[in-house]
Scaffold this motif. Structure first.
Motif, short mmCIF file in Angstrom:
data_model
loop_
_atom_site.label_atom_id
_atom_site.label_comp_id
_atom_site.label_asym_id
_atom_site.label_seq_id
_atom_site.Cartn_x
_atom_site.Cartn_y
_atom_site.Cartn_z
N UNK A 92 0.87 -1.18 0.00
CA UNK A 92 0.00 0.00 0.00
C UNK A 92 0.90 1.23 0.00
N UNK A 93 0.48 2.29 -0.71
CA UNK A 93 1.34 3.46 -0.74
C UNK A 93 0.88 4.53 -1.69
N UNK A 94 1.83 5.30 -2.21
CA UNK A 94 1.50 6.44 -3.07
C UNK A 94 2.48 6.53 -4.23
N UNK A 95 2.02 7.22 -5.28
CA UNK A 95 2.77 7.43 -6.53
C UNK A 95 2.66 8.90 -6.89
N UNK A 96 3.75 9.49 -7.40
CA UNK A 96 3.66 10.87 -7.88
C UNK A 96 3.89 10.94 -9.39
N UNK A 97 3.92 12.15 -9.92
CA UNK A 97 3.99 12.34 -11.36
C UNK A 97 5.30 11.86 -11.97
N UNK A 98 6.35 11.73 -11.15
CA UNK A 98 7.64 11.28 -11.65
C UNK A 98 7.79 9.77 -11.62
N UNK A 99 6.79 9.07 -11.10
CA UNK A 99 6.92 7.63 -10.90
C UNK A 99 7.65 7.29 -9.62
N UNK A 100 7.95 8.31 -8.80
CA UNK A 100 8.52 8.06 -7.48
C UNK A 100 7.39 7.68 -6.53
N UNK A 101 7.76 7.16 -5.38
CA UNK A 101 6.74 6.83 -4.40
C UNK A 101 7.29 6.00 -3.27
N UNK A 102 6.41 5.73 -2.31
CA UNK A 102 6.74 4.91 -1.15
C UNK A 102 5.64 3.89 -0.94
N UNK A 103 6.03 2.64 -0.71
CA UNK A 103 5.06 1.58 -0.43
C UNK A 103 5.44 0.85 0.85
#
Length: 443
Positions: A385-396
Motif C-alpha cells: 500500500x502506498x503512493x505514486x507521484x507524477x515522476x513515478x517516485x513513491x513509497x510503499x
C-alpha cells in the motif's frame, strides 16, 4: 458544507486541473474527520497526509495488475495541468494498494478491495519538510475554475475547524481466531515437514482474529491512537467510497524510490518486550543470539538483495540492528541501491512483493503452501500500500499490523515466519504479540 467527494471515477481523456497553496498546519485528525469517503490517512517520518474524495479512481485486476496500474497512472499524470509548477509538498499523489495475490476471492471482509485500486483525491492536506499544503483536483469543462473554488472553500473551512475530542475504544464482546490453536499447530507441523523434505526454506503463515465490538468504532480515533502508541511505525488508512476501512501501523517499508535511489529494509525475526529494562535487554540479547531468528533474517536479506539486483547496482546492506516497538522487537537491516535506469516505483513493487518476510522461499512454492493451508483470504493484508507521484517516485509499505473494520466488527491479521526448527506454540505466541497494536485500540 461541501464534501470532498470529487467528480467522477471515469475520466476518459479529460484534463485534470490541480491547484495548491500553503496553509497553517491544522490538526490532521480534525481534517480527516470532516472528509467523506473515499478517505486516506498516511503518516511517515517526513510526511503526513490526509485526503478525501476522488477526482479519479484507477483499478486493475489479474496477474498483470502492477503493469496495468502503472500505465493508467502515467496516463493520468500526463493529463494533470497547473497554472504554474507546484511546490514539492503541494503536488498531487495517487494513494492506494494491491491485494496480496492476484486471485483474491474478495470474500468478506474484502468485498470492496479489488486486486488494485488507487485514488487521486479531490482534496489533499500534506504536512511535509517544506511546509503544510492544501491541494485540490477537478475535472470537466471548467476544471480549472472548479479546482480553484474548491481550494478557496477548503482553505477557509480547514482554518475554522474545531479540535475534535477523541473518543474511547469501543470494547470487544467476542473474539474468534482462524485457525484455532489446534489447526494452527497442524499447519505449522505440515510446513516444517515440507521444509525438512527440501521443498521449502521458509513460509509465513498468518492468522486472522475477528472481533465483535461493543459499539461502533470511530476509525479516525483508532488511527490517531495508533500514531500515539506506535510513533516509530507508518500509520495508514484506506477507506473506499463504500465498505469497510483498512488501517494499520506497520513497521515495514517495502520500497521507496526517489529518482534512481531505491531504499528498502529486511525486517524478520521477532521477540517480545520486557516489563523492565533488564528484562528488555535480556530479550534483545536473546533475539540477537537466536540461531532460528538470525537464519530467518538472513533468508530475507539475501532474497531482497537478489530481487533488487535485477534492477539496481551498488547495493549496500547496512548494519543489522534491533527495531524496538511498543510490544515487540525485530531484527532489521536497511538495504539501498542505485537503479540501473529510470524506473517507476511500481516496477520495484512488483519485483519485491511478496518479500520472504510475508511470503516465503522459494516464492512460488511458499505461495502455493499458503493457499493450501490458510483458511482465509488475505485480501490487502501484507500487501503493498502506498503512493505514486507524477515522476513515478513513491513509497510503499507492507500492510501488516493491520485490520479491516466495518461498524461494530473488526478483523485483524498477523503472521509468523516458519522455518525448519519452528515450534508451533512459540510461533502462535509471537502472532498474539503482533495482534496487540490493533487489539489495544479496540479495548
Amino acid at each position: 458544507m461541501e464534501s470532498p467527494r470529487g467528480d467522477d471515477a471515469a475520466l476518459g481523456d479529460e484534463t485534470i486541473a490541480v491547484r495548491g497553496c500553503s496553509i497553517e498546519t491544522p490538526a490532521l485528525r480534525s481534517v480527516l474527520e470532516v472528509f467523506d469517503a473515499p478517505r486516506t490517512g498516511w503518516t511517515a517520518p517526513t510526511t503526513s497526509v490526509v485526503a478525501g474524495g476522488a477526482t479519479a479512481t484507477l483499478s486493475a485486476t489479474g496477474p498483470d495488475r502492477f503493469g496495468r496500474l502503472k500505465a493508467a497512472a502515467e496516463d493520468l499524470f500526463d493529463r494533470v495541468q497547473t497554472p504554474e509548477p507546484l511546490p514539492e509538498g503541494a503536488k498531487p499523489r495517487l494513494f492506494g494498494g494491491f491485494s496480496f495475490t492476484a486471485d483474491s476471492s474478495r470474500e468478506p471482509p474484502w468485498r470492496d478491495y479489488p486486486d488494485a485500486r488507487f485514488t487521486l483525491p479531490a482534496v489533499q492536506v500534506s504536512i511535509t519538510s517544506n511546509g503544510t499544503w492544501l491541494t485540490t483536483a477537478a475535472t470537466g469543462p471548467d476544471a480549472g475554475q472548479t479546482a480553484t473554488e474548491r481550494l478557496d472553500r477548503w482553505r477557509d473551512r480547514i482554518a475554522a475547524l474545531p479540535v475534535f475530542e477523541p473518543g474511547t475504544p469501543p470494547g470487544i464482546e467476542t473474539k474468534r481466531h482462524t485457525p484455532t490453536l489446534g489447526d494452527w499447530r497442524t499447519g505449522v507441523e505440515s510446513v516444517v515437514e515440507r521444509i525438512r523434505d527440501g521443498a521449502l526454506r521458509k513460509v509465513v503463515l498468518a492468522q486472522s482474529l475477528s472481533a465483535d465490538l461493543t459499539r461502533e468504532l470511530r476509525v479516525v480515533d483508532a488511527l490517531t491512537r495508533l500514531g500515539e502508541s506506535y510513533p516509530g511505525c507508518y500509520q495508514f488508512l484506506f477507506e473506499p467510497a463504500t465498505g469497510p476501512s483498512f488501517l494499520g501501523a506497520t513497521p515495514e517499508r517495502l520500497v521507496k524510490v526517489r529518482g534512481r535511489t531505491v531504499d528498502t529494509v529486511a525486517l524478520a525475526g521477532s521477540i517480545g518486550r520486557g516489563e523492565t529494562k533488564d528484562e528488555d535487554d535480556w530479550l534483545e540479547a536473546q533475539l540477537r543470539d537466536s540461531e532460528k531468528n538470525n537464519h530467518e533474517h538472513d533468508l530475507v536479506v539475501n532474497a531482497v538483495r537478489g530481487q533488487l539486483g535485477t534492477m539496481a547496482t551498488d547495493i549496500e546492506t547496512g548494519d543489522r540492528t534491533v527495531r524496538k516497538l511498543s510490544n515487540v522487537q525485530h531484527l532489521q537491516t536497511p538495504i539501498r541501491g542505485t537503479l540501473d535506469e529510470d524506473r517507476h516505483v511500481l516496477d520495484l513493487v512488483e519485483q519485491l512483493h511478496p518479500t520472504p518476510a510475508v511470503g516465503g522461499l522459494p516464492p512460488d512454492a511458499a505461495m502455493r503452501t499458503i493457499r493450501d493451508i490458510e483458511a482465509f483470504d488475505r485480501g490487502w493484508y501484507a500487501a503493498p500500500v502506498g503512493w505514486i507521484d507524477e515522476h513515478g517516485d513513491g513509497t510503499f509499505l507492507v500492510a501488516i499490523r493491520s485490520a479491516v473494520t466495518d461498524g461494530t466488527t473488526a478483523t485483524m491479521f498477523a503472521g509468523a515466519g516458519i522455518v525448519a526448527d519452528s515450534d508451533p506454540d512459540e510461533e502462535y505466541d509471537e502472532i498474539q504479540l503482533k495482534f496487540r497494536p490493533i487489539l489495544d485500540e479496540l479495548t
